[in-house]
Design an enzyme around this catalytic site. Structure first.
Site, PDB file in Angstrom:
ATOM      1  N   SER A 171      20.879 -15.971  -2.345  1.00 32.23           N
ATOM      2  CA  SER A 171      21.340 -17.128  -2.982  1.00 32.23           C
ATOM      3  C   SER A 171      20.276 -17.368  -4.099  1.00 32.23           C
ATOM      4  O   SER A 171      19.819 -18.482  -3.878  1.00 32.23           O
ATOM      5  CB  SER A 171      21.863 -18.270  -2.052  1.00 32.23           C
ATOM      6  OG  SER A 171      20.774 -18.667  -1.386  1.00 32.23           O
ATOM      7  N   HIS A 230      24.780 -16.340   3.332  1.00 41.53           N
ATOM      8  CA  HIS A 230      24.012 -15.441   4.298  1.00 41.53           C
ATOM      9  C   HIS A 230      24.744 -14.607   5.363  1.00 41.53           C
ATOM     10  O   HIS A 230      24.206 -14.112   6.111  1.00 41.53           O
ATOM     11  CB  HIS A 230      22.906 -16.245   4.896  1.00 41.53           C
ATOM     12  CG  HIS A 230      21.887 -16.466   4.113  1.00 41.53           C
ATOM     13  ND1 HIS A 230      20.807 -17.346   4.279  1.00 41.53           N
ATOM     14  CD2 HIS A 230      21.572 -16.147   2.787  1.00 41.53           C
ATOM     15  CE1 HIS A 230      19.854 -17.536   3.213  1.00 41.53           C
ATOM     16  NE2 HIS A 230      20.426 -16.726   2.191  1.00 41.53           N
ATOM     17  N   GLN A 255      24.876 -23.452   4.001  1.00 39.11           N
ATOM     18  CA  GLN A 255      24.099 -22.259   4.334  1.00 39.11           C
ATOM     19  C   GLN A 255      22.854 -22.038   5.389  1.00 39.11           C
ATOM     20  O   GLN A 255      23.062 -21.355   6.203  1.00 39.11           O
ATOM     21  CB  GLN A 255      23.174 -21.775   2.875  1.00 39.11           C
ATOM     22  CG  GLN A 255      22.542 -20.440   3.056  1.00 39.11           C
ATOM     23  CD  GLN A 255      21.623 -19.963   1.777  1.00 39.11           C
ATOM     24  OE1 GLN A 255      22.138 -19.946   0.699  1.00 39.11           O
ATOM     25  NE2 GLN A 255      20.520 -20.440   1.692  1.00 39.11           N
ATOM     26  N   GLU A 256      22.478 -23.312   5.730  1.00 40.71           N
ATOM     27  CA  GLU A 256      21.417 -23.430   6.632  1.00 40.71           C
ATOM     28  C   GLU A 256      21.285 -24.723   7.321  1.00 40.71           C
ATOM     29  O   GLU A 256      21.468 -25.817   6.611  1.00 40.71           O
ATOM     30  CB  GLU A 256      20.101 -22.923   6.279  1.00 40.71           C
ATOM     31  CG  GLU A 256      19.757 -21.663   5.561  1.00 40.71           C
ATOM     32  CD  GLU A 256      18.691 -21.217   4.855  1.00 40.71           C
ATOM     33  OE1 GLU A 256      17.502 -22.145   4.944  1.00 40.71           O
ATOM     34  OE2 GLU A 256      18.519 -20.460   3.713  1.00 40.71           O
ATOM     35  N   GLU A 265      19.335 -13.946   8.495  1.00 38.84           N
ATOM     36  CA  GLU A 265      18.011 -14.331   9.003  1.00 38.84           C
ATOM     37  C   GLU A 265      17.971 -14.584  10.449  1.00 38.84           C
ATOM     38  O   GLU A 265      16.770 -14.927  11.090  1.00 38.84           O
ATOM     39  CB  GLU A 265      17.653 -15.832   8.288  1.00 38.84           C
ATOM     40  CG  GLU A 265      17.406 -15.678   6.974  1.00 38.84           C
ATOM     41  CD  GLU A 265      17.141 -16.886   6.276  1.00 38.84           C
ATOM     42  OE1 GLU A 265      16.894 -17.848   6.924  1.00 38.84           O
ATOM     43  OE2 GLU A 265      16.910 -16.979   5.041  1.00 38.84           O
ATOM     44  N   ASP A 321      19.730 -26.590   4.437  1.00 40.65           N
ATOM     45  CA  ASP A 321      19.755 -26.157   2.948  1.00 40.65           C
ATOM     46  C   ASP A 321      20.917 -25.948   2.643  1.00 40.65           C
ATOM     47  O   ASP A 321      21.996 -25.061   3.301  1.00 40.65           O
ATOM     48  CB  ASP A 321      19.100 -24.705   3.168  1.00 40.65           C
ATOM     49  CG  ASP A 321      18.960 -24.147   1.716  1.00 40.65           C
ATOM     50  OD1 ASP A 321      19.467 -25.122   0.593  1.00 40.65           O
ATOM     51  OD2 ASP A 321      18.270 -23.132   1.433  1.00 40.65           O
ATOM     52  N   GLU A 341      17.848 -29.797   1.632  1.00 37.82           N
ATOM     53  CA  GLU A 341      17.470 -28.909   0.352  1.00 37.82           C
ATOM     54  C   GLU A 341      18.634 -28.515  -0.346  1.00 37.82           C
ATOM     55  O   GLU A 341      19.639 -28.236   0.293  1.00 37.82           O
ATOM     56  CB  GLU A 341      17.059 -27.626   0.906  1.00 37.82           C
ATOM     57  CG  GLU A 341      16.416 -26.656   0.042  1.00 37.82           C
ATOM     58  CD  GLU A 341      15.806 -25.266   0.790  1.00 37.82           C
ATOM     59  OE1 GLU A 341      15.458 -25.439   1.872  1.00 37.82           O
ATOM     60  OE2 GLU A 341      16.150 -24.129   0.090  1.00 37.82           O
ATOM     61  N   ASP A 393      15.150 -26.327  -4.320  1.00 35.87           N
ATOM     62  CA  ASP A 393      14.794 -24.876  -4.377  1.00 35.87           C
ATOM     63  C   ASP A 393      15.275 -24.193  -5.400  1.00 35.87           C
ATOM     64  O   ASP A 393      14.621 -24.115  -6.517  1.00 35.87           O
ATOM     65  CB  ASP A 393      15.306 -24.400  -2.814  1.00 35.87           C
ATOM     66  CG  ASP A 393      15.435 -22.702  -3.050  1.00 35.87           C
ATOM     67  OD1 ASP A 393      14.626 -22.275  -3.879  1.00 35.87           O
ATOM     68  OD2 ASP A 393      16.130 -22.140  -2.234  1.00 35.87           O
ATOM     69  N   LYS A 429       8.343 -20.520  -3.307  1.00 33.02           N
ATOM     70  CA  LYS A 429       8.802 -19.100  -2.955  1.00 33.02           C
ATOM     71  C   LYS A 429       7.978 -18.495  -4.131  1.00 33.02           C
ATOM     72  O   LYS A 429       8.337 -18.453  -5.187  1.00 33.02           O
ATOM     73  CB  LYS A 429      10.417 -18.747  -3.106  1.00 33.02           C
ATOM     74  CG  LYS A 429      11.266 -19.427  -2.087  1.00 33.02           C
ATOM     75  CD  LYS A 429      12.644 -19.370  -2.448  1.00 33.02           C
ATOM     76  CE  LYS A 429      13.526 -19.753  -1.231  1.00 33.02           C
ATOM     77  NZ  LYS A 429      14.817 -19.638  -1.708  1.00 33.02           N
ATOM     78  N   HIS A 476      10.173 -18.452   3.094  1.00 34.99           N
ATOM     79  CA  HIS A 476      10.386 -16.861   3.047  1.00 34.99           C
ATOM     80  C   HIS A 476      11.698 -16.750   2.164  1.00 34.99           C
ATOM     81  O   HIS A 476      12.088 -17.870   1.599  1.00 34.99           O
ATOM     82  CB  HIS A 476      10.861 -16.557   4.399  1.00 34.99           C
ATOM     83  CG  HIS A 476      12.000 -17.196   5.025  1.00 34.99           C
ATOM     84  ND1 HIS A 476      12.754 -16.726   6.088  1.00 34.99           N
ATOM     85  CD2 HIS A 476      12.792 -18.202   4.556  1.00 34.99           C
ATOM     86  CE1 HIS A 476      13.485 -17.552   6.498  1.00 34.99           C
ATOM     87  NE2 HIS A 476      13.910 -18.523   5.478  1.00 34.99           N
ATOM     88  N   ARG A 477      12.276 -15.531   1.890  1.00 36.01           N
ATOM     89  CA  ARG A 477      13.489 -15.245   1.603  1.00 36.01           C
ATOM     90  C   ARG A 477      14.521 -14.710   2.584  1.00 36.01           C
ATOM     91  O   ARG A 477      13.948 -14.200   3.493  1.00 36.01           O
ATOM     92  CB  ARG A 477      13.699 -14.178   0.370  1.00 36.01           C
ATOM     93  CG  ARG A 477      12.617 -14.673  -0.788  1.00 36.01           C
ATOM     94  CD  ARG A 477      12.705 -16.088  -1.383  1.00 36.01           C
ATOM     95  NE  ARG A 477      14.142 -16.298  -1.888  1.00 36.01           N
ATOM     96  CZ  ARG A 477      14.540 -16.132  -3.380  1.00 36.01           C
ATOM     97  NH1 ARG A 477      13.609 -15.900  -4.180  1.00 36.01           N
ATOM     98  NH2 ARG A 477      15.706 -16.611  -3.539  1.00 36.01           N
ATOM     99  N   SER A 478      15.734 -14.591   2.045  1.00 34.21           N
ATOM    100  CA  SER A 478      16.877 -14.369   3.206  1.00 34.21           C
ATOM    101  C   SER A 478      16.478 -12.721   3.578  1.00 34.21           C
ATOM    102  O   SER A 478      16.619 -12.277   4.543  1.00 34.21           O
ATOM    103  CB  SER A 478      18.134 -14.477   2.827  1.00 34.21           C
ATOM    104  OG  SER A 478      18.490 -14.062   1.666  1.00 34.21           O
ATOM    105  N   LYS A 492       9.284 -23.053   5.808  1.00 33.12           N
ATOM    106  CA  LYS A 492      10.479 -22.482   6.116  1.00 33.12           C
ATOM    107  C   LYS A 492      10.520 -20.976   6.349  1.00 33.12           C
ATOM    108  O   LYS A 492      10.594 -20.181   5.189  1.00 33.12           O
ATOM    109  CB  LYS A 492      11.664 -22.985   5.205  1.00 33.12           C
ATOM    110  CG  LYS A 492      13.060 -22.648   5.662  1.00 33.12           C
ATOM    111  CD  LYS A 492      14.040 -23.174   4.700  1.00 33.12           C
ATOM    112  CE  LYS A 492      14.587 -22.214   3.440  1.00 33.12           C
ATOM    113  NZ  LYS A 492      15.598 -22.533   2.908  1.00 33.12           N
TER     114      LYS A 492
HETATM  115  P1  PGA Z   1      17.577 -16.873  -0.410  1.00 32.72           P
HETATM  116  O1  PGA Z   1      17.966 -18.203   0.469  1.00 32.72           O
HETATM  117  O2  PGA Z   1      16.370 -16.356   0.046  1.00 32.72           O
HETATM  118  O3  PGA Z   1      19.036 -16.006  -0.029  1.00 32.72           O
HETATM  119  O4  PGA Z   1      17.907 -17.419  -1.556  1.00 32.72           O
HETATM  120  C1  PGA Z   1      17.086 -18.807   0.917  1.00 32.72           C
HETATM  121  C2  PGA Z   1      17.122 -20.218   0.408  1.00 32.72           C
HETATM  122  O5  PGA Z   1      18.088 -20.507  -0.395  1.00 32.72           O
HETATM  123  O6  PGA Z   1      16.269 -21.079   0.781  1.00 32.72           O
HETATM  124 ZN    ZN Z   2      17.240 -22.714  -0.642  1.00 38.86          ZN
END
Ligand code: PGA
Ligand code: ZN
Length: 397
Positions: free
Chosen positions: A40, A144, A152-153, A194, A230, A272, A299, A324, A352-354, A375
């Site tokens: 994402s 994800h 998403q999270e 993840e 998130d 987020e 983000d 990131k 991190h990233r996914s 995170k």
């Molecule tokens: P991504 O997702 O690593 O797939 O971009 C993580 C996030 O959005 O924080």
């Molecule tokens: Zn995010």
């Protein structure tokens, strides 16, 4: 001096090719770093090239400019050189994946040459009166996982944990408890990219389950465990509306109301990307409403870019930023964003990233730059690589 740089294709946790770099120095220093990859991704992120192409471009342009030319202990010079040879604003010349892999590998080689742990090399004199609180992804969907929550999270946030180690284990316990609750309900316990649960349930039910699990584990362990989200709302935003599958769409005003209500109902510690990645004004409205009691984190809004962060500071868009390194391409740029944030009361969460590898640099970055949050998932191996490194760092300090 850097005497050798090797680049290769390796696997990430989704099975895609990513770039790994190895840096060697004349004094026998060695470092290895690998680029993560998002699903994402923010519209304004530095650009990742296909791994093969990124390697070719970096071998042609970056490697000759660094080998025999730059000292591995001089991170600024390394990262400036990467920018110079790339020659673009978004690392589309050599690929942000090659850039970040080289930046991280060089930092490790520099630390190795100095005989310092990486967190100390990155942080200068260790500022460590604060270890980062790990935000643990325990339930999710969005980009994800298919057939799961819109959001998403859902992130376990053990804000009262007395140590990183206890926080890491608390998140794992919340993850496990949610697995039991899903089984009791007869809901298929699928998993997302993840390792978070990705059950086919609505957001309302996910809120209830995560609230129950964090409350129970908090009672069991005797310290506060909040939770956060998130929302990755840029992915939901279409034609001026936030699209929720299985529910009515929300206008921007309705989205702000919804998030503010959920913050209050669940006493959430962190939200987020609750709004679109270009809507600094709507972010500001929400921060104005609930920023005194929760972190509103940007983000995709900021993409770890100091110019976008400055814009957000000027507009009051958030009180938190996600960091990131691969969104911006080098560790120096990531540290600059953390520092600009800290100077302006903006709380950093290193992330991190996914799509990830076993690289642990972000654990050292979070500690070295004294970021209050990190995170980096909860249970999957490429996530536990960072969490276990945090446990080791905590023991060292
Ligand atoms: P991504 O997702 O690593 O797939 O971009 C993580 C996030 O959005 O924080
Ligand atoms: Zn995010």
């Amino acid at each position: 001096l850097i005497t050798d740089i090797t680049l290769r294709r390796i696997l990430d946790s989704r099975g895609n090719a990513t770039v790994e770099a190895e840096v060697t120095t004349e004094d026998g220093g060695f470092g290895r770093g690998a680029a993560p990859s998002g699903a994402s991704t923010g519209e304004h992120e530095a650009l990742e090239l296909p791994a093969e192409e990124a390697i070719e471009k970096a071998e042609a342009d970056a490697v000759p400019a660094l080998v025999g030319e730059v000292d591995a202990t001089d991170q600024r010079a390394i990262d400036d050189t990467l920018h110079e040879v790339d020659g673009t604003d978004d690392f589309s010349g050599i690929g942000a994946n090659s850039a970040v892999a080289i930046s991280m590998a060089a930092a490790k080689a520099g630390a190795d040459e100095l005989g310092l742990p990486l967190f100390q090399h990155l942080g200068g004199t260790f500022r460590g009166d604060q270890f980062p609180t790990p935000l643990g992804n325990v339930v999710g969907g969005g980009e994800h996982a298919e057939e799961a929550t819109n959001i998403q999270e859902f992130l376990s946030a053990p804000v009262g944990a007395p140590s990183v180690t206890e926080a890491v284990f608390a998140n794992a316990q919340v993850h496990a408890r949610i697995g039991e609750l899903l089984e009791e309900k007869g809901v298929p316990a699928n998993k997302g990219d993840e390792g978070a649960w990705a059950p086919p349930i609505g957001d309302d039910e996910a809120f209830e389950i995560v609230d129950q699990a964090t409350t129970e584990v908090s009672d069991d362990l005797g310290f506060e465990i909040s939770f956060g989200l998130d929302m990755a709302a840029a992915e939901m935003y279409e034609d001026g509306e936030y699209v929720y599958e299985g529910e009515a769409n929300r206008s921007t005003a309705e989205q702000i109301d919804y998030v503010a209500e959920m913050v209050d109902e669940y006493d959430m510690a962190y939200v987020e990307d609750p709004l679109d990645e270009n809507d600094f004004e709507a972010f500001a409205e929400l921060t104005d409403r609930v920023g005194d009691r929760t972190l509103i984190c940007g983000d995709d809004l900021y993409v770890t870019n100091v110019e976008r962060l400055q814009d957000g500071i000027d507009k009051g868009s958030s009180n938190s930023i996600l960091i990131k390194p691969n969104q911006i391409g080098t560790l120096s740029d990531a540290v600059d964003a953390i520092e600009l944030g800290a100077e302006n009361g903006i709380v950093s969460a290193v992330s991190h990233r996914s799509g990830e590898t076993e690289d642990t640099t972000i654990a050292h970055l979070a500690v070295g730059a004294a970021a209050p949050y990190i995170k980096t998932g909860t249970v999957a191996g490429e996530r536990t690589a960072k969490l276990n490194e945090l446990i080791r760092i905590e023991e060292q300090v």
